[in-house]
Design an enzyme around this catalytic site. Sequence first.
Site, mmCIF file in Angstrom:
data_model
loop_
_atom_site.group_PDB
_atom_site.id
_atom_site.type_symbol
_atom_site.label_atom_id
_atom_site.label_comp_id
_atom_site.label_asym_id
_atom_site.label_seq_id
_atom_site.Cartn_x
_atom_site.Cartn_y
_atom_site.Cartn_z
ATOM 1 N N SER A 155 0.512 -0.748 -1.593
ATOM 2 C CA SER A 155 1.006 -1.286 0.291
ATOM 3 C C SER A 155 0.829 -2.903 0.589
ATOM 4 O O SER A 155 -0.786 -3.199 -0.204
ATOM 5 C CB SER A 155 0.575 -0.595 1.388
ATOM 6 O OG SER A 155 0.051 -1.235 2.606
ATOM 7 N N HIS A 189 5.013 -0.818 -0.204
ATOM 8 C CA HIS A 189 5.195 -0.756 0.870
ATOM 9 C C HIS A 189 5.023 -1.952 1.732
ATOM 10 O O HIS A 189 4.453 -2.423 1.518
ATOM 11 C CB HIS A 189 3.701 0.162 1.202
ATOM 12 C CG HIS A 189 3.570 1.100 2.509
ATOM 13 N ND1 HIS A 189 4.481 2.212 3.249
ATOM 14 C CD2 HIS A 189 3.006 1.212 3.514
ATOM 15 C CE1 HIS A 189 4.730 2.738 4.243
ATOM 16 N NE2 HIS A 189 3.084 1.272 4.936
ATOM 17 N N ASP A 239 4.413 -2.833 5.602
ATOM 18 C CA ASP A 239 3.492 -2.398 6.716
ATOM 19 C C ASP A 239 4.152 -3.880 7.932
ATOM 20 O O ASP A 239 3.822 -4.821 7.651
ATOM 21 C CB ASP A 239 2.073 -2.020 7.285
ATOM 22 C CG ASP A 239 1.841 -1.282 6.501
ATOM 23 O OD1 ASP A 239 2.346 -0.156 6.533
ATOM 24 O OD2 ASP A 239 0.627 -0.896 5.153
ATOM 25 N N MET A 290 3.704 -5.251 11.898
ATOM 26 C CA MET A 290 2.863 -4.697 13.081
ATOM 27 C C MET A 290 3.567 -5.947 14.033
ATOM 28 O O MET A 290 3.492 -6.799 13.689
ATOM 29 C CB MET A 290 1.209 -4.435 12.765
ATOM 30 C CG MET A 290 1.228 -3.429 11.745
ATOM 31 S SD MET A 290 -0.920 -3.719 11.548
ATOM 32 C CE MET A 290 -0.651 -2.665 9.518
ATOM 33 N N HIS A 304 7.458 -0.168 6.582
ATOM 34 C CA HIS A 304 7.141 0.971 7.617
ATOM 35 C C HIS A 304 6.594 0.256 9.113
ATOM 36 O O HIS A 304 6.118 -0.679 9.164
ATOM 37 C CB HIS A 304 5.465 1.572 7.703
ATOM 38 C CG HIS A 304 4.582 2.070 8.287
ATOM 39 N ND1 HIS A 304 3.107 2.251 7.739
ATOM 40 C CD2 HIS A 304 5.142 2.718 9.693
ATOM 41 C CE1 HIS A 304 2.632 3.326 9.559
ATOM 42 N NE2 HIS A 304 3.975 3.479 9.986
ATOM 43 N N MET A 306 5.519 -0.482 12.662
ATOM 44 C CA MET A 306 3.945 -0.048 13.528
ATOM 45 C C MET A 306 4.482 -1.077 14.596
ATOM 46 O O MET A 306 4.568 -2.092 15.009
ATOM 47 C CB MET A 306 2.956 0.053 13.102
ATOM 48 C CG MET A 306 2.520 1.108 11.930
ATOM 49 S SD MET A 306 1.167 0.939 10.886
ATOM 50 C CE MET A 306 2.034 -0.466 9.602
ATOM 51 N N MET A 309 0.011 9.884 8.652
ATOM 52 C CA MET A 309 -1.061 8.541 8.966
ATOM 53 C C MET A 309 -2.088 9.094 8.650
ATOM 54 O O MET A 309 -2.466 10.088 9.349
ATOM 55 C CB MET A 309 -0.766 8.029 9.736
ATOM 56 C CG MET A 309 0.046 6.750 9.757
ATOM 57 S SD MET A 309 0.470 6.283 8.578
ATOM 58 C CE MET A 309 -0.785 4.702 9.256
ATOM 59 N N GLY A 355 -3.109 0.302 12.100
ATOM 60 C CA GLY A 355 -2.845 -1.034 12.487
ATOM 61 C C GLY A 355 -4.468 -1.851 11.661
ATOM 62 O O GLY A 355 -3.708 -2.806 11.947
ATOM 63 N N PHE A 356 -4.888 -1.265 10.255
ATOM 64 C CA PHE A 356 -5.974 -2.233 9.741
ATOM 65 C C PHE A 356 -5.678 -1.204 8.371
ATOM 66 O O PHE A 356 -6.415 -0.250 8.006
ATOM 67 C CB PHE A 356 -7.472 -2.422 10.496
ATOM 68 C CG PHE A 356 -7.123 -2.964 11.495
ATOM 69 C CD1 PHE A 356 -6.874 -4.955 11.546
ATOM 70 C CD2 PHE A 356 -7.250 -2.226 12.846
ATOM 71 C CE1 PHE A 356 -7.588 -5.275 12.332
ATOM 72 C CE2 PHE A 356 -7.273 -3.313 13.720
ATOM 73 C CZ PHE A 356 -7.431 -5.061 13.387
ATOM 74 N N ASP A 384 -0.851 8.330 3.924
ATOM 75 C CA ASP A 384 -0.991 6.722 4.228
ATOM 76 C C ASP A 384 -2.310 6.403 4.773
ATOM 77 O O ASP A 384 -2.547 6.959 5.715
ATOM 78 C CB ASP A 384 0.049 5.363 5.220
ATOM 79 C CG ASP A 384 -0.307 4.136 4.985
ATOM 80 O OD1 ASP A 384 -1.349 4.243 4.532
ATOM 81 O OD2 ASP A 384 0.196 3.461 5.827
ATOM 82 N N GLY A 385 -3.229 6.128 4.157
ATOM 83 C CA GLY A 385 -4.796 5.626 5.088
ATOM 84 C C GLY A 385 -5.789 5.985 3.759
ATOM 85 O O GLY A 385 -5.636 7.336 3.943
ATOM 86 N N GLY A 439 -3.115 1.010 -0.915
ATOM 87 C CA GLY A 439 -3.727 -0.396 -0.670
ATOM 88 C C GLY A 439 -4.987 -1.027 -1.035
ATOM 89 O O GLY A 439 -4.510 -1.711 -2.402
#
Length: 222
Positions: A8, A33, A35, A37, A66, A68, A137, A142-143, A175-176, A197
């Site tokens: 990511s 990946h 993101d 946002m 992705h 979001m 997720m 968000g972070f 993811d995460g 990430g």
Amino acid sequence: MNHLVAPSILAADFANLQRDIELINKSEADWIHVDIMDGLFVPNISFGFPVVKAVKKHAKKPLDVHLMIVDPDRYLKEFKDAGADGIIVHYEVCQNLHRTVQHIKELGCRAAVALNPHTPVELLEDIIGDLDQVLIMSVNPGFGGQRFIENTYKKLRDIKTMSNKHNPGLYIEVDGGVDEHNVADLIAAGANVLVAGNSVFSASDPLAAIIYLKNPAGISRS
């Protein structure tokens, strides 16, 4: 299928983004990946179309984009035109999910739906046969750098069971908080695409970190 790794770039060095994209290019990673946002669906703002286009210019791996964002239907074609190979939308924001998924497919992109940690996987049962990919997720979006949510393992097992019944070729992405400590367990639970990430870009040797994610030690939990 053999599992894939998608670093990511939210965790990359934005001042040296081309360098980090080229690092992924020469690594064993499979996708990149990205993101997106909007500061509304999630409490952060990240990349827009110009950055996606810039990443695509240098990327030799497919872009896993992705979204979001609220009302993603407004921008599906723009992200395709910017370079998305796969487009992920969130179940929580799509009022007509089937139509959104069909539009993504008509654009020629891999169609994926993401579920936030509180969203039950059972809600996808009526559409899972139409999907190319599901993203579970394992943190609240968000972070980067958040703590992994343990209930993710159950959700992965549940979506894997549903996939076996309705769509055996489904990409099951997580993811995460993915790192060397849980990668084997995630694969055993059913994940076949790993988004990573901080565990890549904060590593002393990002290429070695990707190699480990692609070839982890023994699978320990199912």
